[in-house]
Design an enzyme around this catalytic site. Sequence first.
Site, mmCIF file in Angstrom:
data_model
loop_
_atom_site.group_PDB
_atom_site.id
_atom_site.type_symbol
_atom_site.label_atom_id
_atom_site.label_comp_id
_atom_site.label_asym_id
_atom_site.label_seq_id
_atom_site.Cartn_x
_atom_site.Cartn_y
_atom_site.Cartn_z
ATOM 1 C CG HIS A 1 -0.129 4.096 5.322
ATOM 2 N ND1 HIS A 1 -0.598 3.221 5.989
ATOM 3 C CD2 HIS A 1 -0.704 5.272 4.970
ATOM 4 C CE1 HIS A 1 -1.900 3.969 6.442
ATOM 5 N NE2 HIS A 1 -1.868 5.094 5.918
ATOM 6 C CG HIS B 1 -0.402 0.064 2.568
ATOM 7 N ND1 HIS B 1 0.625 -0.912 2.987
ATOM 8 C CD2 HIS B 1 -0.281 0.974 3.448
ATOM 9 C CE1 HIS B 1 1.139 -0.574 4.238
ATOM 10 N NE2 HIS B 1 0.413 0.437 4.439
ATOM 11 C CG HIS C 1 4.995 -3.387 9.779
ATOM 12 N ND1 HIS C 1 5.834 -2.131 9.908
ATOM 13 C CD2 HIS C 1 3.798 -2.918 9.238
ATOM 14 C CE1 HIS C 1 5.184 -1.262 9.530
ATOM 15 N NE2 HIS C 1 3.836 -1.749 9.087
ATOM 16 C CG ASP D 1 5.067 2.816 7.366
ATOM 17 O OD1 ASP D 1 3.960 3.319 6.685
ATOM 18 O OD2 ASP D 1 4.755 1.897 8.150
ATOM 19 C CG HIS D 2 4.428 0.020 3.907
ATOM 20 N ND1 HIS D 2 4.563 -1.514 4.195
ATOM 21 C CD2 HIS D 2 3.767 0.525 5.053
ATOM 22 C CE1 HIS D 2 3.994 -1.790 5.354
ATOM 23 N NE2 HIS D 2 3.623 -0.649 5.971
ATOM 24 C CG ASP E 1 0.895 -2.022 7.338
ATOM 25 O OD1 ASP E 1 1.564 -2.930 7.400
ATOM 26 O OD2 ASP E 1 1.138 -0.879 7.625
#
Length: 292
Positions: free
Chosen positions: A62, A60, A241, A64-65, A173
């Site tokens: 976000h 996805h 994670h 942090d990814h 996530d």
Amino acid sequence: MRVTLLGTGCPQVSTRRYGPSSLLRWKERQFLVDCGSGVTQRLLGAGSAGKNIDALFLTHLHSDHIVDLFQLIISSWHQGRDRPQRIFGPPGTRQYLNGLMALWRSELEQRIAHEKRPSTRALELDITEVEPGIVLRDGDLTVIAVAVRHQPVKAAYGYVFTDGSQKVAFSGDTAFCPELILAAKDADALVHECFIHREMLALPGVRRPETIENVASYHTLSTEVGKVAAQARARCLILNHFVPVAFDAAALMAEVRADYAGPVLVGEDLMQFDTATRMVSHGDVMVALPPS
């Protein structure tokens, strides 16, 4: 299949746990799942490099990814990559990447003109926006995107890699997700995120109780992840994670073992698991798991 956890952390800054990213090796192929902070350094630590990646799968969008995506692109160019970056991700991936490359266009144009490198192919992007279902076939290998529950994010995926004899599932996530459990049935390894609720405390000026509850609502709790692995009949559960990045590992293991009797690995950056040999390695430590 060999799974290497490149980064096991979250948006919290940590020198022990870098941003979320995993490497899957299959035969001569190398696939990256997510592109968190420090991914290029961890790839070198895992004996690989961005120039070797055959495809990147984004769970996805976000931050942090995806935060080190440009670093992956430009460092791969510096390493002599001679082909475009192949990137799979949810709807919105193309818009994001086009904007990212536009942001750096003037700097790239200057570098290209001045450095005179043999090729600029590594700076080209081959982008596929995916929907749930099969997203890649590569010989005997099939990669499947699974819609997971990370609302209010509109499109978030887990990924399942299988060649008919081995199977590895990555949760991305998600809150507790029956669709992921079904897709991960009998996986040789289930790499799953973990939100450790009891370790998250309200801090004035940082996070309120409401903040904690809202973040917890779209992640899988440490009290739930064992149930996920048990229902999926996973042959090995690899926790990944972590939110937060510092926690009581023994207490976490006790929570997970209450629901899941199979092997559990509390992931560390650069930990590797080989599904064929069932060998776990981390640094100089090697452990053989019992046959599944």
